[in-house]
Design a protein around this motif. Sequence first.
Motif, PDB file in Angstrom:
ATOM      1  N   UNK A  99      48.415  56.383 -30.534  1.00 44.00           N
ATOM      2  CA  UNK A  99      48.478  57.255 -29.368  1.00 44.00           C
ATOM      3  C   UNK A  99      47.154  57.215 -28.610  1.00 44.00           C
ATOM      4  N   UNK A 100      47.255  57.137 -27.301  1.00 44.31           N
ATOM      5  CA  UNK A 100      46.085  57.277 -26.444  1.00 44.31           C
ATOM      6  C   UNK A 100      46.255  58.525 -25.600  1.00 44.31           C
ATOM      7  N   UNK A 101      45.150  59.142 -25.228  1.00 40.07           N
ATOM      8  CA  UNK A 101      45.245  60.356 -24.423  1.00 40.07           C
ATOM      9  C   UNK A 101      43.951  60.604 -23.684  1.00 40.07           C
ATOM     10  N   UNK A 102      44.068  61.141 -22.478  1.00 42.38           N
ATOM     11  CA  UNK A 102      42.918  61.758 -21.854  1.00 42.38           C
ATOM     12  C   UNK A 102      42.745  63.131 -22.506  1.00 42.38           C
ATOM     13  N   UNK A 103      41.611  63.757 -22.305  1.00 40.91           N
ATOM     14  CA  UNK A 103      41.310  65.016 -22.993  1.00 40.91           C
ATOM     15  C   UNK A 103      42.346  66.085 -22.650  1.00 40.91           C
ATOM     16  N   UNK A 121      54.435  58.498 -41.411  1.00 45.86           N
ATOM     17  CA  UNK A 121      53.832  57.664 -40.374  1.00 45.86           C
ATOM     18  C   UNK A 121      52.345  57.960 -40.239  1.00 45.86           C
ATOM     19  N   UNK A 122      51.552  56.916 -40.218  1.00 43.45           N
ATOM     20  CA  UNK A 122      50.109  57.064 -40.000  1.00 43.45           C
ATOM     21  C   UNK A 122      49.855  57.118 -38.492  1.00 43.45           C
ATOM     22  N   UNK A 123      49.251  58.196 -38.026  1.00 40.11           N
ATOM     23  CA  UNK A 123      49.000  58.382 -36.599  1.00 40.11           C
ATOM     24  C   UNK A 123      47.549  58.064 -36.270  1.00 40.11           C
ATOM     25  N   UNK A 124      47.361  57.255 -35.245  1.00 40.34           N
ATOM     26  CA  UNK A 124      46.024  56.941 -34.747  1.00 40.34           C
ATOM     27  C   UNK A 124      45.889  57.530 -33.349  1.00 40.34           C
ATOM     28  N   UNK A 125      44.757  58.167 -33.065  1.00 36.11           N
ATOM     29  CA  UNK A 125      44.509  58.773 -31.761  1.00 36.11           C
ATOM     30  C   UNK A 125      43.253  58.177 -31.154  1.00 36.11           C
ATOM     31  N   UNK A 126      43.370  57.768 -29.898  1.00 35.47           N
ATOM     32  CA  UNK A 126      42.218  57.280 -29.145  1.00 35.47           C
ATOM     33  C   UNK A 126      42.144  58.063 -27.838  1.00 35.47           C
ATOM     34  N   UNK A 127      41.082  58.840 -27.676  1.00 38.51           N
ATOM     35  CA  UNK A 127      40.883  59.635 -26.467  1.00 38.51           C
ATOM     36  C   UNK A 127      39.936  58.886 -25.550  1.00 38.51           C
ATOM     37  N   UNK A 128      40.308  58.760 -24.281  1.00 36.94           N
ATOM     38  CA  UNK A 128      39.495  58.041 -23.307  1.00 36.94           C
ATOM     39  C   UNK A 128      39.470  58.814 -21.996  1.00 36.94           C
ATOM     40  N   UNK A 129      38.489  58.509 -21.177  1.00 39.34           N
ATOM     41  CA  UNK A 129      38.353  59.174 -19.886  1.00 39.34           C
ATOM     42  C   UNK A 129      39.311  58.581 -18.865  1.00 39.34           C
ATOM     43  N   UNK A 130      39.481  57.275 -18.903  1.00 35.35           N
ATOM     44  CA  UNK A 130      40.259  56.576 -17.884  1.00 35.35           C
ATOM     45  C   UNK A 130      41.741  56.484 -18.252  1.00 35.35           C
ATOM     46  N   UNK A 131      42.587  57.129 -17.441  1.00 33.19           N
ATOM     47  CA  UNK A 131      44.030  57.024 -17.642  1.00 33.19           C
ATOM     48  C   UNK A 131      44.495  55.592 -17.390  1.00 33.19           C
ATOM     49  N   UNK A 132      43.900  54.932 -16.405  1.00 32.10           N
ATOM     50  CA  UNK A 132      44.290  53.557 -16.080  1.00 32.10           C
ATOM     51  C   UNK A 132      44.079  52.636 -17.269  1.00 32.10           C
ATOM     52  N   UNK A 133      42.944  52.776 -17.942  1.00 29.17           N
ATOM     53  CA  UNK A 133      42.661  51.930 -19.095  1.00 29.17           C
ATOM     54  C   UNK A 133      43.663  52.176 -20.219  1.00 29.17           C
ATOM     55  N   UNK A 134      44.027  53.427 -20.428  1.00 22.73           N
ATOM     56  CA  UNK A 134      44.998  53.744 -21.471  1.00 22.73           C
ATOM     57  C   UNK A 134      46.368  53.150 -21.155  1.00 22.73           C
ATOM     58  N   UNK A 135      46.797  53.260 -19.911  1.00 17.24           N
ATOM     59  CA  UNK A 135      48.103  52.718 -19.533  1.00 17.24           C
ATOM     60  C   UNK A 135      48.145  51.201 -19.703  1.00 17.24           C
ATOM     61  N   UNK A 136      47.055  50.546 -19.387  1.00 17.82           N
ATOM     62  CA  UNK A 136      47.006  49.095 -19.575  1.00 17.82           C
ATOM     63  C   UNK A 136      47.092  48.732 -21.054  1.00 17.82           C
ATOM     64  N   UNK A 137      46.515  49.550 -21.900  1.00 22.47           N
ATOM     65  CA  UNK A 137      46.572  49.264 -23.331  1.00 22.47           C
ATOM     66  C   UNK A 137      47.984  49.454 -23.871  1.00 22.47           C
ATOM     67  N   UNK A 138      48.703  50.435 -23.313  1.00 15.64           N
ATOM     68  CA  UNK A 138      50.104  50.598 -23.715  1.00 15.64           C
ATOM     69  C   UNK A 138      50.913  49.372 -23.291  1.00 15.64           C
TER      70      UNK A 138
END
Length: 314
Positions: A99-103, A121-138
Amino acid sequence: MDLEVRHLKLLCAIADAGSLHGAARALGTSQPALTNQLRRIENTLGGQLFSRERTGCVPTALGQGVVGRARPLLASLSALVTETRAAAARTGGGPRLRIGSTASRAIPGWLRRLRERLPSTETELQVAVSATALLRRVAAGELDMAFVHEVEGCPLRLPPGLDIRTLVEREPQFVCLAVDHPAAHRTIVDLADLAGDQWMIDPSVDGEWEGLRRVLNAAGLNPRVLHGDYLTAAGLVATGEVVTLCQPTSRPRPDMVVRPLRGDPLGVRLFLAVRNGAYGGELAGVGADLASAYWEAASHSPPYRSWLAERGLP
């Protein structure tokens, strides 16, 4: 110096963020370290890759060529890693949810619900400032889903292949003030009450500076602006050095207050993005868990709870 994968990621991060500050935040490094690394890369390649302008970093013709060739290489490497990890998960180690998320104040409640729904299920969380970067990673398969916000009037560039589920169509943005600010006693704050204040904004948050600037200009205000990161904003707000936008789910502190702005001049859309076809089976309830977690967070914020009640919203 030999060019490595991490160098290509650095160049793409600068191009995506449009600034060294934003790229440094996205990569989890300092701006001076990033600047030095970029200088070494440019020295290795023998030319300037980005022009440093007042509004940020813009790729030169040489930089556009390098970034353009780097992107498919990184995408291929990402696909290799994703497919390998998926194969490893099928042969042992159990399923994973990345999972990625902005704050957001909704994250703790969301993770708690996911543990209850998907105990194996093992859940991984990555919080980032840029929504654009997260969407590209998805879209690239590096994340399974991302919970992000889109500033009103500043639409995000959505990569192809994503399924978008809107959580909140328009969340109002509130303002955070020192507890002894002259406007802190008001239940609703007018922008005019903040005409003499310095605003703090994080330029690496997609669309936020553009959205705030539009709102301030419409109100006839041209205040001083401090560009920085929101990790240090609370301390500056508490001392009265700045005021800043904040999410309505933000909780007041003894030294600062959270207040709605009159007329709700700025809003954001909150949505969950997943790869096409991935939103099904066990993941079908993930969006419902997120919604529950968000409204739980809203109920713990007295200013937001009052705002919702005044509009007859749950």
